[in-house]
Design a protein around this motif. Structure first.
Motif, short mmCIF file in Angstrom:
data_model
loop_
_atom_site.label_atom_id
_atom_site.label_comp_id
_atom_site.label_asym_id
_atom_site.label_seq_id
_atom_site.Cartn_x
_atom_site.Cartn_y
_atom_site.Cartn_z
N UNK A 106 -5.75 -4.65 -7.08
CA UNK A 106 -6.47 -4.24 -5.88
C UNK A 106 -6.04 -2.90 -5.29
N UNK A 107 -5.07 -2.23 -5.92
CA UNK A 107 -4.66 -0.90 -5.44
C UNK A 107 -5.68 0.14 -5.85
N UNK A 108 -6.17 0.89 -4.89
CA UNK A 108 -7.09 2.00 -5.15
C UNK A 108 -6.43 3.28 -4.67
N UNK A 109 -6.93 4.43 -5.09
CA UNK A 109 -6.38 5.70 -4.60
C UNK A 109 -6.66 5.89 -3.10
N UNK A 110 -5.84 6.69 -2.45
CA UNK A 110 -6.11 7.08 -1.07
C UNK A 110 -7.46 7.78 -1.02
N UNK A 148 -1.40 5.53 1.57
CA UNK A 148 -0.56 4.66 0.75
C UNK A 148 0.49 5.55 0.09
N UNK A 149 1.76 5.15 0.17
CA UNK A 149 2.81 5.94 -0.49
C UNK A 149 2.97 5.55 -1.95
N UNK A 150 2.18 4.59 -2.41
CA UNK A 150 2.13 4.13 -3.80
C UNK A 150 3.43 3.53 -4.31
N UNK A 151 4.35 3.17 -3.42
CA UNK A 151 5.62 2.62 -3.87
C UNK A 151 6.16 1.49 -2.98
N UNK A 152 6.02 1.59 -1.65
CA UNK A 152 6.58 0.57 -0.75
C UNK A 152 5.92 -0.78 -0.97
N UNK A 154 5.01 -4.64 0.45
CA UNK A 154 4.04 -5.04 -0.55
C UNK A 154 2.73 -4.25 -0.50
N UNK A 155 2.62 -3.26 0.40
CA UNK A 155 1.30 -2.63 0.61
C UNK A 155 1.34 -1.12 0.79
N UNK A 156 2.40 -0.45 0.38
CA UNK A 156 2.41 1.02 0.40
C UNK A 156 2.61 1.65 1.75
N UNK A 157 3.11 0.89 2.74
CA UNK A 157 3.34 1.44 4.07
C UNK A 157 2.06 2.07 4.62
N UNK A 158 0.93 1.39 4.41
CA UNK A 158 -0.38 1.94 4.71
C UNK A 158 -0.84 1.76 6.15
N UNK A 159 -0.10 1.03 6.94
CA UNK A 159 -0.46 0.89 8.35
C UNK A 159 -1.51 -0.18 8.61
N UNK A 160 -2.11 -0.09 9.80
CA UNK A 160 -3.08 -1.08 10.26
C UNK A 160 -4.38 -1.02 9.45
N UNK A 161 -5.07 -2.11 9.46
CA UNK A 161 -6.39 -2.21 8.81
C UNK A 161 -7.43 -1.76 9.83
#
Length: 173
Positions: A106-110, A148-152, A154-161
């Motif tokens: 389910x990971x997609x590019x920024x 998404x930092x692509x490494x953290x 479980x979710x890339x440190x992507x913040x709020x939805x």
């Protein structure tokens, strides 16, 4: 087989032509995306190709400019703060392209939101298909408020939805 995602920014391209189903037997799906206020802000279309890749076409508007994470989440619900969509579709993988056992299906590019608030992007992935997204509890496209930092984990440190769309059969819409 190594998974691949290709990305193309399509700022001035009429994306509605890209999501047309060239073959009635090719599975298609769509997620109508809403913001936290319930406003419809666009859609994400999914088209399976004969090569085994899933084409993902993102068309959104009315957003703040920036680089934001996009993911496919495990549950087809978009309630409240969108936590109802659960975590990423993960399979047996770690989050991110920089994880040794990654990325999640389910990971997609920024995505890059332009100054006018528009996202027009296209991805290709061989890590997921429509049948997987439309299992018993469905799935959802989620846009986060950070990149998404692509490494953290479980979710890339992507913040709020900040936006969510339930993936549905495109024939139903």
């Amino acid at each position: 087989m190594r998974s691949t995602i290709l990305v193309a920014a399509l700022a001035a391209f009429p994306l509605t032509t890209l999501a047309q189903n060239p073959d009635a037997d090719v599975p298609t799906a769509v997620a109508v995306v809403q913001d936290r206020d319930g406003n419809e802000i666009g859609n994400v279309r999914f088209l399976e190709s004969p090569s085994g890749y899933l084409q993902v076409i993102v068309q959104l508007e009315g957003l703040d400019a920036g680089v934001n994470a996009a993911h496919l989440h495990e549950t087809g619900e978009c309630e409240g703060d969108f936590s109802s969509a659960g975590g990423h579709i993960a399979g047996d993988k770690e989050h991110g392209i920089f994880a040794e056992n990654g990325p999640h299906p389910g990971d997609l590019p920024n995505v890059h939101i332009q100054e006018d608030g528009v996202v027009a992007a296209e991805f290709f992935t061989d890590r997921i298909d429509i049948a997987t997204m439309m299992d018993d509890d469905g799935s959802a496209f989620i846009l986060h408020n950070q990149s998404d930092d692509y490494t953290s984990q479980p979710a890339g440190n992507a913040g709020d939805r900040i936006a969510c769309g339930v993936v549905r059969d495109a024939v139903e819409d």
